[in-house]
Design an enzyme around this catalytic site. Structure first.
Site, PDB file in Angstrom:
ATOM      1  N   ILE A  65       0.837  -1.147  -0.238  1.00 55.73           N
ATOM      2  CA  ILE A  65       0.086  -0.020   0.110  1.00 55.73           C
ATOM      3  C   ILE A  65       0.865   1.307   0.188  1.00 55.73           C
ATOM      4  CG2 ILE A  65      -1.715   1.122   1.149  1.00 55.73           C
ATOM      5  CD1 ILE A  65      -2.751  -1.447   3.197  1.00 55.73           C
ATOM      6  N   PRO A  66       1.617   1.234  -1.501  1.00 51.29           N
ATOM      7  CA  PRO A  66       2.318   3.047  -1.066  1.00 51.29           C
ATOM      8  C   PRO A  66       1.275   4.545  -0.824  1.00 51.29           C
ATOM      9  CG  PRO A  66       2.317   1.769  -3.657  1.00 51.29           C
ATOM     10  CD  PRO A  66       1.201   0.940  -1.910  1.00 51.29           C
ATOM     11  N   HIS A  67       1.626   5.053  -0.483  1.00 52.36           N
ATOM     12  CA  HIS A  67       0.852   5.917  -0.227  1.00 52.36           C
ATOM     13  C   HIS A  67       2.129   7.267   0.412  1.00 52.36           C
ATOM     14  CE1 HIS A  67       1.542   4.030   3.893  1.00 52.36           C
ATOM     15  NE2 HIS A  67       1.839   5.079   4.593  1.00 52.36           N
ATOM     16  N   ALA A  68       1.688   8.287   0.696  1.00 47.72           N
ATOM     17  CA  ALA A  68       2.305   9.649   0.923  1.00 47.72           C
ATOM     18  C   ALA A  68       1.424  10.589   1.151  1.00 47.72           C
ATOM     19  CB  ALA A  68       3.600   9.966  -0.323  1.00 47.72           C
TER      20      ALA A  68
END
Length: 152
Positions: A65-68
């Site tokens: 779950i790449p997130h930023a």
């Protein structure tokens, strides 16, 4: 917030070409940019890659779950991507990843970002949810999975 509203058909890709971790992230961000969801692609790319350097977003069971939080988007952006094969993503269980949920939110709207991450994380505890996403034939089938599991 319904997942089927947030993860729209245009932001679902079920045959993402295989590449390494950083190239895959750039491909996902590039896809969202090509669809008009990114205001500053370089800033988003930098923020996502920097977030990955802090700790991998590979959560295990073949999922990341790449997130930023980033000023490179004007509103919450989400996408679901399934790679054509396994990607070494430095996941916590040391297993390769094939399912990617990307969440990008403006720095000033952290609440919705966190709500979406929490909802996805809860759903990913269900084996049927994960397996149905792995076998969904196309974007419409992925949306059906979201409706069955995530719109409760």
């Amino acid at each position: 917030m319904k997942l089927s509203d947030l993860f729209t058909k245009e932001n679902i890709v079920v045959d993402l070409p295989l590449s390494g971790k950083e190239d895959l992230l750039k491909a996902i961000i590039g896809d969202l940019d090509s669809k008009g969801h990114i205001a500053d692609v370089e800033l988003v790319t930098s923020d996502v890659i920097e977030r990955e350097k802090v700790m991998s977003t590979g959560i295990g069971n073949g999922i990341a779950i790449p997130h930023a939080y980033t000023d490179g988007v004007k509103e919450l952006v989400a996408g679901f991507y399934r790679s054509a094969g396994e990607v070494d993503f430095d996941a916590i269980d040391n297993k390769a990843v094939t399912l990617f949920f990307i969440i990008l939110g403006p720095k000033e709207s952290r609440r919705n970002h966190i709500k979406v991450l929490a909802k996805i994380s809860r759903l990913l505890n269900h084996v049927d949810f994960r397996e149905d996403l792995r076998t969904a034939a196309d974007a419409e089938a992925v949306i059906d999975v979201f409706k069955r599991f995530g719109d409760r």
